[in-house]
Scaffold this active site. Structure first.
Site, PDB file in Angstrom:
ATOM      1  N   HIS A 792       0.885  -1.145  -0.108  1.00 12.97           N
ATOM      2  CA  HIS A 792       0.240   0.012   0.110  1.00 12.97           C
ATOM      3  C   HIS A 792       0.672   1.236   0.393  1.00 12.97           C
ATOM      4  O   HIS A 792       1.957   1.591   1.102  1.00 12.97           O
ATOM      5  CB  HIS A 792      -0.933  -1.042   1.493  1.00 12.97           C
ATOM      6  CG  HIS A 792      -2.075  -0.877   1.201  1.00 12.97           C
ATOM      7  ND1 HIS A 792      -2.302  -1.479   2.355  1.00 12.97           N
ATOM      8  CD2 HIS A 792      -2.677  -2.131   0.188  1.00 12.97           C
ATOM      9  CE1 HIS A 792      -3.567  -3.028   2.038  1.00 12.97           C
ATOM     10  NE2 HIS A 792      -3.398  -2.843   0.900  1.00 12.97           N
ATOM     11  N   GLU A 795       1.552   3.824   2.645  1.00 10.94           N
ATOM     12  CA  GLU A 795       2.015   3.835   4.047  1.00 10.94           C
ATOM     13  C   GLU A 795       3.626   3.490   3.895  1.00 10.94           C
ATOM     14  O   GLU A 795       4.623   2.349   4.126  1.00 10.94           O
ATOM     15  CB  GLU A 795       1.213   1.878   4.511  1.00 10.94           C
ATOM     16  CG  GLU A 795       0.115   1.954   5.019  1.00 10.94           C
ATOM     17  CD  GLU A 795      -0.665   0.622   4.387  1.00 10.94           C
ATOM     18  OE1 GLU A 795       0.330  -0.386   4.738  1.00 10.94           O
ATOM     19  OE2 GLU A 795      -1.095  -0.116   4.601  1.00 10.94           O
ATOM     20  N   HIS A 889       3.137  -3.269   7.131  1.00 10.40           N
ATOM     21  CA  HIS A 889       2.367  -2.504   6.487  1.00 10.40           C
ATOM     22  C   HIS A 889       2.575  -1.505   7.168  1.00 10.40           C
ATOM     23  O   HIS A 889       2.551  -1.320   9.100  1.00 10.40           O
ATOM     24  CB  HIS A 889       1.105  -3.174   6.916  1.00 10.40           C
ATOM     25  CG  HIS A 889       1.010  -4.609   5.679  1.00 10.40           C
ATOM     26  ND1 HIS A 889       0.072  -3.444   4.630  1.00 10.40           N
ATOM     27  CD2 HIS A 889       1.127  -4.626   5.153  1.00 10.40           C
ATOM     28  CE1 HIS A 889      -0.103  -4.536   3.773  1.00 10.40           C
ATOM     29  NE2 HIS A 889       0.247  -5.388   4.288  1.00 10.40           N
ATOM     30  N   GLU A 974       2.241  -4.743  11.152  1.00  9.26           N
ATOM     31  CA  GLU A 974       1.245  -3.216  11.571  1.00  9.26           C
ATOM     32  C   GLU A 974       1.926  -1.830  12.123  1.00  9.26           C
ATOM     33  O   GLU A 974       2.187  -2.513  13.032  1.00  9.26           O
ATOM     34  CB  GLU A 974      -0.577  -3.333  11.809  1.00  9.26           C
ATOM     35  CG  GLU A 974      -1.111  -4.243  11.027  1.00  9.26           C
ATOM     36  CD  GLU A 974      -1.142  -3.124   9.735  1.00  9.26           C
ATOM     37  OE1 GLU A 974      -1.083  -1.997   9.851  1.00  9.26           O
ATOM     38  OE2 GLU A 974      -2.015  -3.978   8.881  1.00  9.26           O
TER      39      GLU A 974
END
Length: 1128
Positions: A792, A795, A889, A974
């Site tokens: 992504h 990010e 991420h 994350e």
């Protein structure tokens, strides 16, 4: 609690007697007994009575009593009071009242008693509870109930307040149906409600509780009226927004009226007219023709994919209860889908092509025979395959036909790279010169677009004299500006360049020259060129100013009401190349790698609305921003409103700040991205898409910045930018930094992207001790670790974590050396290069979320995912299934760093599956790495991790690699954009230093996954343990509700039963003129009991000897009745 059969029989006899009682005294006494029976406990007792037919009994008694020629209000009043209390807890009371014929009867009683305060109030409470049913509310409305009740609400008065409050509550309850709302609007009652609210607010100087409640309910009525378009139009046309704005500003700012202020603000936000974004189209300014698709805009006209708007492990819904329910329903419950491995998506015959991406398995390591001091190594270990790909043009359309034929074949890409290992210096110079010749708009060819930058550079170089400026103009006329700029940059680097590890500005410029973008970028942003050093001090989370959102909303409302001071002038337009900004405004620019700003509108002198560009070939996913701003005044508060954000909540509401980079600060030796901004809040706004897409809601991120320097050039970004060119330069520097005799570092091209950029894949391991068969065999049997990131583009924090991982694995640290000797690392640092280059937030150029393509990736449209999965298939086919897979991420709505993994048992248990999980065997090794990280990584939170497999995530990397490739330890890592709320970093925003540290700590945690490393793990890592680092429970996917409502269309708080009980009790205790507060029958005085208030009962047992004259006490839902007394 379950009642005994005898008590149930007793209650049923009481209710039966009530319906058939023939005399007034018996009826009143039974009502008093029921009231006292229900008053001593909780709502559970009332619900028990409802289950035994209590509502029907009361309704029948009401009908029977009212049918007499002269209704006896001595019975009707307590009956209505009890019916209101019980009916409020009965969800079906409206339908039951219709069936009993009590609805219109109650309405007629109200019409007959509009002059009698207590009786009218009792009827109004019953009508209010009846209106919980849509059909009942419509029935009352059709029979002029709205008109009768509306005329019972007078202008401000201090008399009969309980009745007025009951009337407003009943009117609001009737507005729960669309038919009644339309009727109210058509009859012009919107104006009346506005005038009533204004009158009550302005004249209620004592701020009594009941008067405040009346105002609150009038606001509730207006909220309901404005649920339809006609109601909002009427509200606006009658000056509702202006009236509420003035009222809140002048009358309602006292602390005691906070609830009225908040609801007024919400109503004004809701009714602000929808304003389309000042764009010609919702479609992104960047479009790219896709192979095999004549339409370059594949998603135009399609409904937004709400599931993909959030980060991989985030829930899209904002309501937490709905989140929890939907999340449980989203969990996979089929054990076969969880345990059985699906068939591969490609034949095994195609997998050998990926052997070229595993050079460590075929390399002969001849360089080990060379002198250890020799800098030269074999082409296989020293060549940069990525840089060997030929880039003949900066245009994204170059060689598109060739790419369509060979771009998806990694073996071809690899062979091309090997054949072009030696790239001429002339080619490098030509590419760089081509970029420089494209111009700088007005300055230094690649660094900035603002005229103020030239002055700044000259001041730094001591060249600000007028003679030199005149000489520069002569040079421009002679066409020698490019040479001058090139020399200036070189001199600037010599004088002011900071020592930034693993960064080389000139190398970055060379890499940027080869990067292909949709618009053909010819400008390099200064921070990316110059480099970044973490600030010396940690940066705390920004405190949220009380009521900051209210303040900003008031300013927006004032902007709607008073347009005299508005400028509303476009000062930047990405789509207009010839646009020249006004001299007296800020200057914006974003046409550089990873930049994102589509349009800037100057609203007021120091306020700007900013519109972000949607993802390429798409019309949504606008969240990431990165742009240049210049021509500012120092120490002036500039307000920036980014008005088309799409996420429903953000860490900007919880202490996060955007980041800023100052060119002047960098030239003075402080090249830092720093957190900045005050008065930050994130909330839903009144803007809408140009094409009116349904279900699309925009949010405003607003913040204020005081710039430190006049005429500075600054850059603002959502988070610390990390570009594709930065990655390429970084990999080259790392390759040169390692000792090829000790570290096997191989950089290759996985494949070409849609735009023709190479996707780098890096192999890192330790070289064998010698060329002996034993040592080489040991290397080729090492376990694999596969790491990926940046699928992504928005990010960017994932890239900083990956940077920390790469630098650590290439370092001389003993832990890194042991990891290299134990594992072979396959790292794909950037799975979405095209998205990163073109400043998208979520998607690739195919307008798809690449992390939803892992099940069956398309080799043409999603080449990086297709070939990454192919590499994993290949490793699995040769018996080298990776020991660990981790996809890096960023998470926009949670703090800390955490992992998501996969577990069959935990998923089945959490989903409530009927499968017996007790006897289900599963290797618990998936928890080893998270537990280790919780001990050694200060930013990591073990309790934020989960291992559930969701249906909506079935096509993500984490789930597919676990399910199809068979990797037990398959994770998504994350990293927060904000900071931590635990450990040594608690209350601090995360910077690049902490992100890179997290990448290093993840490497440390890998030592725990092999048995032979346990001893080393204990010796090497025990000193990293933070004794004060303890995770805490944080299982919600989002933060707790914000201090202020982000949404403006929130539901009004439901009317509490206790509040209605209190009103009814007050009415029962209030004296009528004729009875002095009591009623006498046959010389006996009977005080009315109250639900929620225990009062002694003087009811004689002779009234119902068959119930109460018993030797033993009978239980009725937890209560005892003996000798007429209620006992707990």
């Amino acid at each position: 609690m379950t009642a005994s059969p005898s008590s149930s029989s007793g209650l049923e006899i009481l209710l039966s007697t009530l319906q058939n009682a023939g005399d007034v005294e018996s009826t009143i006494n039974i009502l008093n007994v029921l009231d006292e029976l229900l008053s001593a406990g909780t709502d559970h007792r009332i619900h028990y009575m409802i289950s035994k037919g209590g509502s029907e009994a009361l309704l029948n008694a009401l009908v029977n009593t009212s049918h007499s020629c002269s209704p006896n209000y001595s019975v009707l009043l307590p009956l209505l009071h009890l019916l209101a209390k019980v009916g409020h807890r009965d969800r079906r009371i409206g339908l039951k009242a219709e069936q009993a014929g009590a609805v219109l009867l109650t309405l007629n009683l109200l019409k007959q008693n509009v002059q009698h305060s207590r009786r009218a109030a009792a009827c109004l409470w019953v009508i209010q509870v009846f209106s919980s049913s849509v059909s009942t509310a419509n029935l009352i409305g059709e029979n002029h109930g709205l008109d009768v009740i509306f005329h019972l609400i007078p202008q401000y008065t201090t008399k009969h307040l309980h009745t007025i409050k009951a009337a407003t509550n009943a009117f609001a309850a009737l507005l729960s149906t669309k038919a009644n709302i339309c009727s109210v609007v058509s009859k012009g009652y919107t104006t009346g409600l506005l005038r009533l609210y204004e009158d009550w607010c302005s004249k209620d100087t004592q701020h009594s509780n009941i008067a405040i409640a009346v105002c609150h309910t009038l606001l509730h009525c207006l909220h309901k009226v404005t649920n339809i378009t006609a109601g909002r139009q009427a509200f606006i046309s009658q000056g509702g927004i202006r009236m509420l704005y003035q009222t809140t500003q002048t009358r309602l700012m006292s602390k005691g009226l906070e609830s009225l202020v908040e609801r007024s603000v919400q109503l004004m936000r809701k009714c602000l007219p929808k304003t389309t974004l000042p764009l010609t189209s919702d479609q992104s300014a960047y479009t790219f023709p896709l192979p095999g698709r004549p339409d370059a805009c594949p998603n135009v006209g399609m409904a937004p994919d709400e599931c993909s708007e959030e980060s991989d492990e985030e829930e899209a819904e904002s309501n937490q209860e709905a989140d929890s329910r939907d999340y449980d329903e989203d969990l996979e419950t089929d054990p076969n889908k969880l345990r059985l491995r699906p068939e591969p998506d490609r034949p095994k015959e195609v997998l050998p092509q990926y052997a070229s991406l595993c050079p460590e398995l075929s390399h002969d390591f001849k360089e080990l025979d060379l002198s250890s001091g020799t800098e030269e190594s074999s082409s296989s270990s020293s060549s940069s395959d990525e840089e060997a790909v030929s880039f003949n043009s900066c245009s994204p359309c170059s060689s598109r036909r060739d790419r369509s034929r060979r771009g998806s074949d990694p073996a071809t890409s690899s062979s091309v790279s090997h054949s072009e290992t030696e790239m001429s210096t002339e080619g490098h110079t030509q590419d760089a010169a081509q970029l420089e010749a494209c111009g700088f708009h007005s300055n230094s060819c690649i660094l900035s677009t603002s005229p103020s930058f030239r002055t700044m550079v000259k001041e730094a170089m001591g060249e600000a004299s007028s003679g030199q400026r005149g000489h520069e103009q002569d040079d421009e006329e002679k066409g020698t500006e490019e040479s001058y700029q090139h020399t200036t940059i070189d001199r600037l680097l010599e004088v002011h360049r900071a020592c930034i590890p693993h960064h080389e500005p000139k190398l970055y410029r060379t890499m940027a020259a080869r990067t292909k973008s949709i618009p053909g970028f010819n400008i390099v942003a200064f921070p990316d060129f110059w480099g970044h050093l973490p600030p010396p001090e940690h940066e705390p989370m920004a405190p949220r100013k009380p009521n900051i959102q209210r303040q900003k909303v008031f300013e927006d409302i004032q902007r709607f009401l008073n347009t005299d001071d508005l400028i509303n002038q476009v000062v930047f337009d990405l789509e207009d190349n010839s646009f020249q900004p006004p001299a007296d405004s800020l200057w914006f620019f974003s046409k550089f790698e990873s930049g994102n700003l589509r349009k800037a509108v100057q609203v007021r002198r120091y306020e700007y609305d900013l519109i972000l560009n949607a993802d390429a070939n798409c019309f949504q996913h606008s969240q990431w921003f990165y742009f240049e701003v210049s021509n500012m005044e120092a120490d002036v508060p500039y307000r920036f409103n980014i008005i088309n954000c799409e996420k429903s909540n953000s860490q900007f509401n919880y202490g996060m700040q955007p980041v800023l980079y100052s060119v002047r600060e960098a030239l003075e030796g402080r090249p830092h991205w720093v957190r900045t901004g005050t008065e930050i809040c994130y909330f839903r706004n009144h803007f809408c898409p140009v094409q009116g897409r349904r279900r699309t809601t925009f949010y405003t991120l607003t913040f204020t910045i005081n710039f430190k320097h006049n005429e500075d050039v600054c850059y603002l970004a959502y988070h610390y930018p990390y570009t594709y060119s930065a990655l390429k330069a970084h990999l080259n520097i790392l390759e040169k930094s390692v000792d090829p005799a000790k570290v096997f570092f191989q950089q290759q091209s996985l494949c070409a992207t849609l735009a023709g950029n190479s996707c780098p894949v890096v192999t890192i391991t330790a070289c064998p001790a010698s060329r002996s068969w034993k040592d080489v065999h040991e290397l080729r049997n090492r376990s694999y670790i596969v790491l990926t990131g940046r699928v992504h583009p928005g990010e960017s924090n994932a890239s900083w974590v990956m940077k920390g991982t790469l630098e650590f694995l290439c370092s001389d640290d003993p832990v890194a050396q042991s990891l290299r000797e134990t594992f072979i690392f396959k790292i794909i640092p950037m799975l979405n290069p095209d998205g990163v280059i073109n400043g998208t937030n979520r998607c690739d150029l195919n307008s798809e979320d690449l992390n939803r393509q892992w099940c069956k990736p398309n080799s043409i449209l999603s080449p990086t995912i297709y070939h990454t999965k192919g590499l994993l298939y290949y490793l699995n086919s040769i018996g080298q299934t990776p020991l660990v897979f981790c996809d890096y991420h960023g998470h926009s709505r949670k703090k800390n760093v955490f992992l998501y993994g996969c577990s069959v048992k935990e998923t089945l248990w959490q989903s409530g599956s009927p499968v017996d999980t007790v006897g289900l065997k599963e290797d618990p090794g998936y928890r080893t790495i998270p537990k280790t990280l919780d001990r050694i990584a200060p930013a990591f939170s073990f309790n934020s991790c989960n291992y559930l497999v969701e249906k909506s995530r079935s096509a993500t990397a984490r789930v597919v690699v676990w399910r199809e490739i068979g990797v037990l330890r398959s994770y998504t890592m994350e990293s927060t954009y904000n900071g931590c709320d635990q450990g040594i970093y608690k209350g601090l925003q995360t910077g690049t230093r902490e992100l890179q540290e997290m990448g290093m700590k993840f490497c440390h945690s890998l030592l725990c996954v092999t048995k032979d490393m346990n001893g080393f793990y204990i010796r090497r890592l025990i000193h990293h343990v933070d004794p004060d680092h303890n995770s805490y429970n944080c299982f919600e996917d989002d933060e707790p509700p914000c201090v202020e409502e982000i949404e403006y269309s929130t539901d009004w708080p439901t009317h509490k039963g206790s509040e209605l009980d209190s009103d009814v009790n007050s009415n029962m205790a209030c004296a009528d003129e004729e009875d002095g507060g009591r009623k006498e029958y046959g010389g006996a005085i009977h005080w009315r009991g109250s639900i929620g208030q225990s009062q002694p009962s003087n009811i004689k047992s002779c009234l119902y000897p068959h119930l109460i004259r018993q030797a033993s006490m009978e239980m009725c839902n937890g209560m005892s009745i003996a000798n007429g007394q209620i006992m707990n």
